[in-house]
Scaffold this motif. Structure first.
Motif, short mmCIF file in Angstrom:
data_model
loop_
_atom_site.label_atom_id
_atom_site.label_comp_id
_atom_site.label_asym_id
_atom_site.label_seq_id
_atom_site.Cartn_x
_atom_site.Cartn_y
_atom_site.Cartn_z
N GLY A 447 35.67 55.64 40.53
CA GLY A 447 36.44 55.35 39.14
C GLY A 447 35.25 54.90 37.97
O GLY A 447 34.13 54.57 38.59
N ASP A 448 35.58 55.34 36.85
CA ASP A 448 34.64 55.00 36.18
C ASP A 448 34.04 53.45 36.09
O ASP A 448 33.02 53.16 35.57
CB ASP A 448 35.15 55.26 34.59
CG ASP A 448 36.43 55.08 34.23
OD1 ASP A 448 37.18 54.76 35.09
OD2 ASP A 448 36.82 54.56 33.06
N GLY A 449 34.99 52.72 36.20
CA GLY A 449 34.81 51.19 36.00
C GLY A 449 33.77 50.76 37.38
O GLY A 449 32.52 49.90 37.14
N SER A 450 34.22 51.46 38.53
CA SER A 450 33.36 50.85 39.71
C SER A 450 31.98 51.51 39.72
O SER A 450 30.92 50.87 39.83
CB SER A 450 33.77 51.53 40.82
OG SER A 450 35.35 50.88 40.96
N ASN A 474 37.60 59.80 35.94
CA ASN A 474 37.33 58.94 34.63
C ASN A 474 38.71 58.96 33.77
O ASN A 474 38.96 59.96 33.10
CB ASN A 474 36.25 59.73 33.89
CG ASN A 474 35.74 58.71 32.63
OD1 ASN A 474 36.31 57.81 32.43
ND2 ASN A 474 34.58 59.16 32.12
N ASN A 475 39.28 57.60 33.96
CA ASN A 475 40.45 57.55 32.93
C ASN A 475 40.41 56.73 32.01
O ASN A 475 41.20 56.01 31.22
CB ASN A 475 41.57 56.98 34.18
CG ASN A 475 41.24 55.78 34.96
OD1 ASN A 475 40.08 55.26 34.65
ND2 ASN A 475 42.08 55.51 36.08
N SER A 476 39.02 56.34 31.69
CA SER A 476 38.66 55.24 30.63
C SER A 476 39.40 53.93 30.64
O SER A 476 39.55 53.14 29.80
CB SER A 476 39.02 55.88 29.46
OG SER A 476 38.42 57.00 29.19
N TYR A 477 39.72 53.56 31.96
CA TYR A 477 40.37 52.49 32.36
C TYR A 477 40.05 51.65 33.59
O TYR A 477 39.65 52.30 34.34
CB TYR A 477 42.00 52.43 32.37
CG TYR A 477 42.52 52.39 31.04
CD1 TYR A 477 42.83 51.16 30.45
CD2 TYR A 477 43.07 53.41 30.41
CE1 TYR A 477 43.79 50.94 29.25
CE2 TYR A 477 43.98 53.44 29.27
CZ TYR A 477 44.01 52.13 28.82
OH TYR A 477 44.74 52.06 27.55
N LEU A 478 40.14 50.47 33.87
CA LEU A 478 40.16 49.75 35.09
C LEU A 478 41.61 49.96 35.56
O LEU A 478 42.68 49.63 35.36
CB LEU A 478 39.83 48.19 34.98
CG LEU A 478 38.41 47.98 34.40
CD1 LEU A 478 38.52 46.54 34.11
CD2 LEU A 478 37.35 48.43 35.43
N GLY A 479 41.76 51.25 35.93
CA GLY A 479 43.06 51.80 36.26
C GLY A 479 43.96 51.06 37.13
O GLY A 479 45.04 50.95 36.78
N MET A 480 43.51 50.51 38.15
CA MET A 480 44.58 49.79 38.98
C MET A 480 45.05 48.68 38.63
O MET A 480 45.92 48.42 38.42
CB MET A 480 43.97 49.62 40.42
CG MET A 480 44.80 49.02 41.30
SD MET A 480 46.06 50.11 41.92
CE MET A 480 45.39 50.74 43.36
MG MG Z 1 38.84 53.89 35.86
#
Ligand code: MG
Ligand code: TPP
Lengths: 572, 165
Positions: A447-450, A474-480
């Motif tokens: 993930g992008d954040g990780s 890469n969803n530009s979010y801390l998706g979960m």
């Molecule tokens: Mg993400």
């Protein structure tokens, strides 16, 4: 009497006897003696990470991929505290890791000396065991004992704290042979009477289900488990840690259970009449929140090497302590003795297979035109990687998408942070796995954040020539977390939007790594090929829809088979 | 919630007490009292821990304790077949008027007088903790200035095996 050896010499001698080939670490003042000894060591590769957390995770990934203990080291104070997350991560998932931490000289302990930390106290509750070595005479005993503890029974991390003077002084003491601890005798041989009872229940079962966890992988018992399942015609569901116990394209495989499990696996838990759980610990992520409604009608059997896991979370009818391999082999032996086992297991087996297929159908990829979704990317990854490839994951939606959609063929080839759920685990773990298995393709579904939490390890992978591939969903979010905010917190996206910073391609390139941005479905395959062909560590920046969710899921407080977001599943 | 007495034989290693007590705090289990002392085995100590919990909870505690490397043996003591002792020192307000009464009660409980001042009497009693509880309750009537208890230590009684048959 042995010859007089320097502490660091004793350490290296022990490491060689333990067959250690690789160490992940980062130096500092109090660790100079040991690093000095490793300077011209040719049999042990010493890999410099860029943050100690990376060393612990790499050692962890190394252990998961190889089955041998992973080794890491760090200097005193901040070096040791930086290891903490990684050590707990390994312990929570029962992974054998031995960590060497430097300490201020014994005389300075307790004086709040520069870079002094109570590493022994800090790591006590997060490891399986830990040692502070107070004399060079005790070094060999401690190191050998540490490896034994880390790698037997229920495995875990062990810390050895090494004061500077203990590394430098000499000693004639060198322990040979096996180290014995009066209070440590893991019981690995299962009780035959209980085994017999369990075998009988399994033979009588009409709808048997096996729930396999990481313990089966740790015991190298995956092949035996598959034989048992085929013999019984039992469905096999796994925990996250158990992924790979059975090839996930096997007709009896149902996939992962749990909060983010597959609907068919979760439904089956509550449909089976005999549940055989092996090498798992019924964590809350696996059982859902309501323990009473977990397999309420089934006769429950639980086999684990750690007796404290039996009847801890779920009360069972037949607890059994033992090593998974011995348990499964003996079960097969007993079951073969029953004449009537030749009953038609096919009917149930067929039903399991039907469910298996239905699950696959409902997982047909959601995809609008050429825009990227995590599902599409992972399905393409499935097609691209060979059967021996190792996939690691970060934590978040990326992890659960990987758990759902990545079809793991063999044990030790799906590596993910289960118990601790550590963002930033997957990339260094991939580095460790690649060091253990250089011949295999190794890919981190990230993930992008990780990834940004550990992206400095690109430097490690570049300088040490460890060509793993990072596929960022890469969803530009801390998706979960955003998904939880969307579903359960009125879409109040508090501090979960990351935006488009950084440019991951440029980030990769600044390290000399290969980077590529991917925006179209039709480009996925080629980008994977480019990355693996590049010969260096690579970052693929997959731009996915930013607000996609991983569904179905068991909502907070829910029962395991009451999932939300099942609209897409035909057999709901 | 029933109280339970756990007797643990543990190797004398630096940190083994912390490791043991850390297990209790980490798992959210309360320790009522804890005593540590040398045992009959060289290099090993005995810890006596009093905690509360039903059978299932105590079984969990027992298993978690057994997992600790330095712990060699864990016994859950059966209160009916064990000798359980606690030592209590307490300083009671006692002037001329009620001193005799305090001493009378102390005698009834086989408690020794270890010190006397104008306003206080200091008593010592080693007994089953439930007896001490009753003793302390009574003494509260006079006013307790200070109270110390060592915590429980306990040993199981040997049950004679029936021979023959
Ligand atoms: Mg993400
Ligand atoms: C070290 C750490 N901090 C916080 C969390 C809580 N957490 C769980 S998932 C998640 C979001 C992960 O974001 P990303 O890596 O972008 O993955 P995505 O869910 O978007 O796929 C967070 C913050 C965690 N698991 N680990």
């Amino acid at each position: 009497m042995t010859e007089e050896l320097k502490g660091t010499e004793i350490i290296v001698k022990c490491l060689k006897e333990e067959n250690v080939k690789n160490i992940f670490g980062f130096p500092g003042g109090q660790l100079i003696p040991l690093y000095d000894r490793l300077y011209d060591e040719t049999d042990i590769r010493s890999i410099l990470v860029r943050h100690e957390q990376g060393a612990a995770h790499a050692a962890d990934g190394y252990a998961r991929a190889s089955g041998d203990p992973g080794v890491c080291m760090a200097t005193s104070g901040p070096g040791a505290t930086n290891l903490v997350t990684g050590l707990l991560n390994a312990t929570m998932d029962s992974i054998p890791v031995v960590a060497f931490t430097a300490q201020v000289p014994t005389k300075a302990i307790g004086t709040d000396a520069f870079q002094e930390a109570d590493t022994f106290g800090i790591t006590m509750p997060i490891t399986k065991h830990n040692f502070l070595v107070k004399s060079t005479d005790m070094l060999s005993w401690t190191i050998k004992g540490a490896f034994k503890i880390a790698n037997t029974g229920r495995k875990g991390a062990v810390v050895i704290d090494l004061p500077n003077d203990v590394q430098q002084k000499t000693s004639k003491e060198y322990y040979r042979g096996e180290i014995k601890f009066t209070g440590y005798n893991p019981n690995i041989v299962p009780n035959p009477l209980q085994l017999k009872r369990i075998a009988q229940k399994l033979v009588e079962a009409e709808r048997p289900l096996i729930l396999a966890g990481g313990g089966v992988i740790q015991a190298n018992a995956s092949d035996d488990l598959r034989t048992l399942a085929e013999y019984l015609g039992a469905g096999v569901a796994t925990t996250l840690m158990g992924k790979g116990v059975i090839p996930e394209n096997h007709p009896l495989s149902l996939g992962m259970i749990g909060m983010h499990g597959r609907l068919c696996a979760n439904r089956m838990i509550n449909n089976c009449d005999v549940l055989l759980a092996i090498g798992c610990r019924f964590s809350d992520r696996a059982t859902g929140w309501s323990l009473e409604s977990f397999a309420p009608d089934a006769i429950k059997i639980h086999c684990d090497i750690d007796s404290s896991e039996l009847n801890k979370n779920i009360l069972v009818d037949f607890p059994l302590v033992g090593d998974a391999k011995l348990v499964i082999r003996d079960l097969i032996k007993f079951i073969k003795k029953y004449e009537d086992v030749k009953k038609d297991t096919n009917i149930w087996g067929k039903r399991v297979n039907q469910l298996h297929n239905m699950c696959e159908e409902c997982e047909v990829v959601k995809c609008r035109g050429d825009s990227l979704t995590p599902e599409v990317i992972i399905k393409e990854i499935n097609k691209f990687l060979d059967d021996n490839a190792i996939v690691t994951t970060e934590v978040g939606q990326n992890q659960m998408f990987a758990a759902h959609y990545y079809v793991t063929k063999k044990p030790r080839q799906f590596i993910s942070s289960g118990g601790l759920g550590t963002m930033g685990f997957g990339f260094p773990a991939a580095i460790g796995a690649k060091v253990a298995k250089p011949e295999k393709q190794v890919l981190d579904i990230a993930g992008d954040g990780s990834f940004i939490m550990v992206c400095q390890e690109l430097a490690t992978a570049m300088t040490e020539n460890i060509p793993v591939v990072v596929a960022i969903l890469n969803n530009s979010y801390l998706g979960m977390v955003r998904q939880w905010q969307e579903l359960f917190w009125d879409k109040r996206y508090s501090k979960t939007k990351l935006g488009t910073i950084p440019d991951f391609v440029k980030l990769a390139e600044s390290f000399g790594a290969y980077g590529e941005r991917v925006e179209k479905v039709s480009d996925i395959r080629n980008s994977l090929k480019n990355a693996f062909d590049s010969g260096v560590v690579s970052v693929l920046d997959f731009k996915v829809e930013s607000e996609t969710n991983i569904l179905p899921m068991v909502p907070p407080g829910g029962k395991i088979d009451e999932m939300i977001g099942v609209e897409r599943c035909r057999h709901k | 919630m029933p109280t339970q007495i756990i007797s643990v034989l543990v190797e004398d290693e630096a940190g083994s007490l912390t490791r043991m007590s850390g297990m209790f705090s980490r798992r959210g289990i309360n320790i009522h009292s804890l005593t540590v002392s040398p045992s009959e085995k060289e290099g090993m100590s005995r810890m006596t821990i009093v905690t509360t919990g039903d059978e299932r909870e105590i079984e969990k505690v027992e298993k978690q304790l057994n997992k600790l490397i330095e712990i060699v043996k864990v016994n859950i003591l059966d209160k009916n077949t064990s000798v359980v002792r606690d030592l209590c020192l307490l300083k009671v307000y006692a002037d001329k008027e009620n001193r005799a009464e305090v001493i009378e009660i102390a005698n009834a409980f086989k408690s020794n007088i270890v010190d006397i001042s104008i306003r206080t009497i200091t008593l010592e009693i080693a007994a089953d903790p439930r007896d001490i509880d009753r003793f302390v309750e009574l003494m509260k009537n006079f006013g307790i200035k200070e109270l110390f208890r060592t915590g429980v230590t306990a040993i199981s009684r040997d049950v004679e095996k029936k021979s023959g048959g």
